[in-house]
Scaffold this active site. Structure first.
Site: not given
Ligand code: IMP
Length: 204
Positions: A13, A71, A155, A177
């Site tokens: 994504g 992050d 998420g 979004k």
């Molecule tokens: P990372 O940046 O891939 O490490 O994301 C960390 C975590 O934050 C994800 O596994 C989700 O749980 C949450 N998160 C980050 N971005 C989103 C988003 O756009 N929608 C919903 N959850 C998010």
């Protein structure tokens, strides 16, 4: 010679979002998989910026390429900013997205509407192989719903009601979004910084 930029993610994504966002810059985008890099970098930082910077620096050192890493996560005011950098791990290891947001709803049970404010937060870091690094932040404000709504996104999207849109993040179409999200906002700032790092781009 065209500058190559390594975008350090395995997430399909995010790859789609970032490929679209970087399409207009005079760079060649490459990916961890395409470079044969499967090493994981531990996210040991306590802020999004620390984790984005340590990932960008580590993958830049491994690849010898200009490297983009991010992050992101959810900050809930009533929980003093948690789950924050632990968003992907909140509720315990091995949970599905649904189980994680249900754990959040359970922890938020009894918190009145006025105190359910939250934000998604993303930091993008761009590192040069020598270690120099720049960062850009993006946030999107909202509140935590009492129950899940919508099935788009991933998420915590179904329990995040987006300020000004009268919809949960999971009810918004992907195009919306991807325009207003924390990631889109951080990426827009980072791509401006990136344009100034490219040799062929005149700096004003
Ligand atoms: P990372 O940046 O891939 O490490 O994301 C960390 C975590 O934050 C994800 O596994 C989700 O749980 C949450 N998160 C980050 N971005 C989103 C988003 O756009 N929608 C919903 N959850 C998010």
């Amino acid at each position: 010679m065209t500058t190559r930029l390594l975008v350090a993610t395995h997430n399909r994504g995010k790859m789609r979002e970032y490929a679209a966002l970087l399409a207009d810059l005079p760079i060649e985008v490459t990916w961890l998989d395409a470079e044969g890099i499967d090493a994981e970098v531990d996210e040991t930082g306590v802020t999004f910026a620390e984790n984005a910077v340590l990932k960008a620096r580590a993958y830049a050192a491994m690849s010898g390429l200009l490297t983009w890493a991010d992050d992101s996560g959810l900050e809930v005011d009533a929980l003093d900013g948690r789950p924050g950098v632990y968003s992907a791990r909140y509720g315990g290891p091995g949970l599905s997205d649904d189980a994680r947001y249900r754990a959040l709803l359970a922890e938020m049970a009894g918190v009145p509407d006025a105190q359910r404010t939250a934000r998604f937060h993303c930091v993008v870091a761009i590192a040069q192989p020598g270690g120099a690094v720049v960062t850009a932040d993006g946030t999107v404000k909202g509140t935590i719903l009492h129950e899940a709504r919508g099935s788009n996104g991933f998420g915590y999207d179904p329990v995040f009601f987006v300020a000004g849109y009268d919809a949960s993040m999971a009810e918004l179409p992907a195009e919306v979004k991807n325009r207003i999200s924390h990631r889109a906002r951080a990426a827009a700032g980072a791509s401006e910084l990136l344009a100034h790092l490219l040799p062929s781009t005149p700096v004003e």
